[in-house]
Design a protein around this motif. Structure first.
Motif, PDB file in Angstrom:
ATOM      1  N   ALA A 172      14.116  12.249   5.454  1.00 48.69           N
ATOM      2  CA  ALA A 172      13.194  11.916   4.374  1.00 48.69           C
ATOM      3  C   ALA A 172      11.801  12.403   4.768  1.00 48.69           C
ATOM      4  N   THR A 173      11.071  12.919   3.799  1.00 47.43           N
ATOM      5  CA  THR A 173       9.705  13.372   4.025  1.00 47.43           C
ATOM      6  C   THR A 173       8.771  12.179   3.976  1.00 47.43           C
ATOM      7  N   VAL A 174       7.889  12.079   4.969  1.00 50.36           N
ATOM      8  CA  VAL A 174       6.923  10.988   5.023  1.00 50.36           C
ATOM      9  C   VAL A 174       5.540  11.546   5.337  1.00 50.36           C
ATOM     10  N   LEU A 228       0.827  -1.209   0.000  1.00 54.50           N
ATOM     11  CA  LEU A 228       0.000   0.000   0.000  1.00 54.50           C
ATOM     12  C   LEU A 228       0.862   1.260   0.000  1.00 54.50           C
ATOM     13  N   ALA A 229       2.019   1.210   0.666  1.00 56.43           N
ATOM     14  CA  ALA A 229       2.926   2.363   0.692  1.00 56.43           C
ATOM     15  C   ALA A 229       3.499   2.644  -0.693  1.00 56.43           C
ATOM     16  N   GLN A 230       3.544   1.626  -1.563  1.00 53.80           N
ATOM     17  CA  GLN A 230       4.098   1.797  -2.901  1.00 53.80           C
ATOM     18  C   GLN A 230       3.018   1.956  -3.973  1.00 53.80           C
ATOM     19  N   ALA A 231       1.765   1.954  -3.557  1.00 55.03           N
ATOM     20  CA  ALA A 231       0.659   2.094  -4.506  1.00 55.03           C
ATOM     21  C   ALA A 231       0.587   3.521  -5.024  1.00 55.03           C
ATOM     22  N   THR A 232       0.084   3.671  -6.240  1.00 54.58           N
ATOM     23  CA  THR A 232      -0.121   5.000  -6.797  1.00 54.58           C
ATOM     24  C   THR A 232      -1.469   5.528  -6.316  1.00 54.58           C
ATOM     25  N   LEU A 233      -1.632   6.839  -6.388  1.00 54.38           N
ATOM     26  CA  LEU A 233      -2.898   7.453  -6.005  1.00 54.38           C
ATOM     27  C   LEU A 233      -4.023   6.936  -6.889  1.00 54.38           C
ATOM     28  N   ASN A 234      -3.744   6.747  -8.168  1.00 53.93           N
ATOM     29  CA  ASN A 234      -4.752   6.239  -9.092  1.00 53.93           C
ATOM     30  C   ASN A 234      -5.208   4.830  -8.710  1.00 53.93           C
ATOM     31  N   GLU A 235      -4.262   3.963  -8.343  1.00 52.73           N
ATOM     32  CA  GLU A 235      -4.611   2.597  -7.939  1.00 52.73           C
ATOM     33  C   GLU A 235      -5.522   2.603  -6.704  1.00 52.73           C
ATOM     34  N   LEU A 236      -5.157   3.414  -5.712  1.00 57.77           N
ATOM     35  CA  LEU A 236      -5.942   3.468  -4.486  1.00 57.77           C
ATOM     36  C   LEU A 236      -7.302   4.116  -4.705  1.00 57.77           C
ATOM     37  N   GLU A 253     -12.554  -1.275  12.999  1.00 63.05           N
ATOM     38  CA  GLU A 253     -11.188  -1.598  12.575  1.00 63.05           C
ATOM     39  C   GLU A 253     -10.363  -0.322  12.459  1.00 63.05           C
ATOM     40  N   ILE A 254      -9.102  -0.422  12.873  1.00 63.04           N
ATOM     41  CA  ILE A 254      -8.181   0.708  12.788  1.00 63.04           C
ATOM     42  C   ILE A 254      -7.140   0.399  11.732  1.00 63.04           C
ATOM     43  N   GLY A 255      -6.859   1.374  10.866  1.00 65.33           N
ATOM     44  CA  GLY A 255      -5.872   1.200   9.818  1.00 65.33           C
ATOM     45  C   GLY A 255      -4.828   2.295   9.858  1.00 65.33           C
ATOM     46  N   HIS A 256      -3.620   1.930   9.448  1.00 60.88           N
ATOM     47  CA  HIS A 256      -2.499   2.872   9.421  1.00 60.88           C
ATOM     48  C   HIS A 256      -1.931   2.919   8.013  1.00 60.88           C
ATOM     49  N   GLY A 257      -1.526   4.090   7.590  1.00 62.48           N
ATOM     50  CA  GLY A 257      -0.862   4.244   6.307  1.00 62.48           C
ATOM     51  C   GLY A 257       0.349   5.149   6.464  1.00 62.48           C
ATOM     52  N   GLN A 258       1.509   4.686   6.008  1.00 60.79           N
ATOM     53  CA  GLN A 258       2.732   5.488   6.030  1.00 60.79           C
ATOM     54  C   GLN A 258       3.411   5.323   4.691  1.00 60.79           C
ATOM     55  N   LEU A 259       3.938   6.436   4.163  1.00 60.94           N
ATOM     56  CA  LEU A 259       4.624   6.373   2.877  1.00 60.94           C
ATOM     57  C   LEU A 259       5.584   7.531   2.729  1.00 60.94           C
ATOM     58  N   LEU A 260       6.566   7.340   1.862  1.00 59.59           N
ATOM     59  CA  LEU A 260       7.502   8.415   1.559  1.00 59.59           C
ATOM     60  C   LEU A 260       6.796   9.472   0.725  1.00 59.59           C
ATOM     61  N   GLY A 261       7.119  10.734   0.961  1.00 55.14           N
ATOM     62  CA  GLY A 261       6.549  11.812   0.168  1.00 55.14           C
ATOM     63  C   GLY A 261       5.529  12.620   0.954  1.00 55.14           C
ATOM     64  N   THR A 262       4.849  13.503   0.237  1.00 55.13           N
ATOM     65  CA  THR A 262       3.935  14.449   0.885  1.00 55.13           C
ATOM     66  C   THR A 262       2.478  14.251   0.493  1.00 55.13           C
ATOM     67  N   LYS A 292      -0.766  13.326   1.297  1.00 54.92           N
ATOM     68  CA  LYS A 292      -1.602  13.003   2.450  1.00 54.92           C
ATOM     69  C   LYS A 292      -2.818  12.180   2.047  1.00 54.92           C
ATOM     70  N   HIS A 293      -3.384  12.459   0.883  1.00 57.47           N
ATOM     71  CA  HIS A 293      -4.567  11.729   0.417  1.00 57.47           C
ATOM     72  C   HIS A 293      -4.225  10.251   0.193  1.00 57.47           C
ATOM     73  N   ARG A 294      -3.068  10.006  -0.375  1.00 48.98           N
ATOM     74  CA  ARG A 294      -2.608   8.635  -0.604  1.00 48.98           C
ATOM     75  C   ARG A 294      -2.388   7.914   0.723  1.00 48.98           C
ATOM     76  N   ALA A 295      -1.825   8.604   1.724  1.00 46.85           N
ATOM     77  CA  ALA A 295      -1.611   8.008   3.049  1.00 46.85           C
ATOM     78  C   ALA A 295      -2.948   7.656   3.693  1.00 46.85           C
ATOM     79  N   ARG A 296      -3.954   8.518   3.539  1.00 41.48           N
ATOM     80  CA  ARG A 296      -5.285   8.253   4.095  1.00 41.48           C
ATOM     81  C   ARG A 296      -5.916   7.034   3.427  1.00 41.48           C
ATOM     82  N   LEU A 297      -5.818   6.958   2.103  1.00 44.25           N
ATOM     83  CA  LEU A 297      -6.383   5.812   1.398  1.00 44.25           C
ATOM     84  C   LEU A 297      -5.658   4.511   1.769  1.00 44.25           C
TER      85      LEU A 297
END
Length: 155
Positions: free
Chosen positions: A72-74, A22-30, A85-94, A96-101
């Protein structure tokens, strides 16, 4: 006074792998996977999404002393679904919408009714990453130079 200590369960390897993908997914995929869901649960923010910096550490030669390589920016987000259910998203870059998805799909992976949809998404992400890796390997192989030692006759 007896203080009860909460025992943490060991990390689930399947969830860990899912979060990596999920951290490597594109915004379009999510985004397209979210839009394709028929029964979207209500999503409540717990933390973020927010962007910050983490210190990247390195080791000389892979085994030497650790040193601070740089920052590194995360982006990260934590959400709670209306079903608990609780979910977490972390990824490199800025992004925020992708991290939420990513956090939403992490939470959805914990629901029996949505596991198949999330596994399908993870399979598509893994397939894309494999194709990208194969393409890079082919591009690199095309520029590879094989060096060999030639024996000169005058020695």
């Amino acid at each position: 006074m007896d203080a009860k200590v909460k025992q943490e369960s060991p990390p689930d390897p399947a969830r860990k792998e899912g979060m990596r993908l999920l951290a490597q997914a594109t915004l379009n995929e999510l985004s397209s996977a979210w839009e394709a869901l028929a029964d979207k649960p209500e999503v409540h923010p717990v933390r973020g999404p927010e962007t910050g910096l983490v210190m990247v550490r390195g080791r000389i030669g892979g085994g030497g002393d650790a040193f601070n390589l740089g920052e590194a920016t995360v982006s990260r987000a934590t959400i709670r679904l209306s079903t608990g259910e609780i979910g977490h998203g972390q990824l490199l870059g800025t992004d925020k919408h992708r991290a939420r998805l990513a956090a939403i799909f992490d939470a959805l992976s914990q629901r029996d009714g949505d596991k198949a949809d999330v596994e399908g998404l993870l399979g598509r992400i893994e397939e894309r990453l494999t194709q990208d890796e194969r393409r890079k390997a082919e591009e690199t192989a095309a520029t590879r130079v094989d060096f060999f030692t030639m024996v000169r006759g005058d020695d």
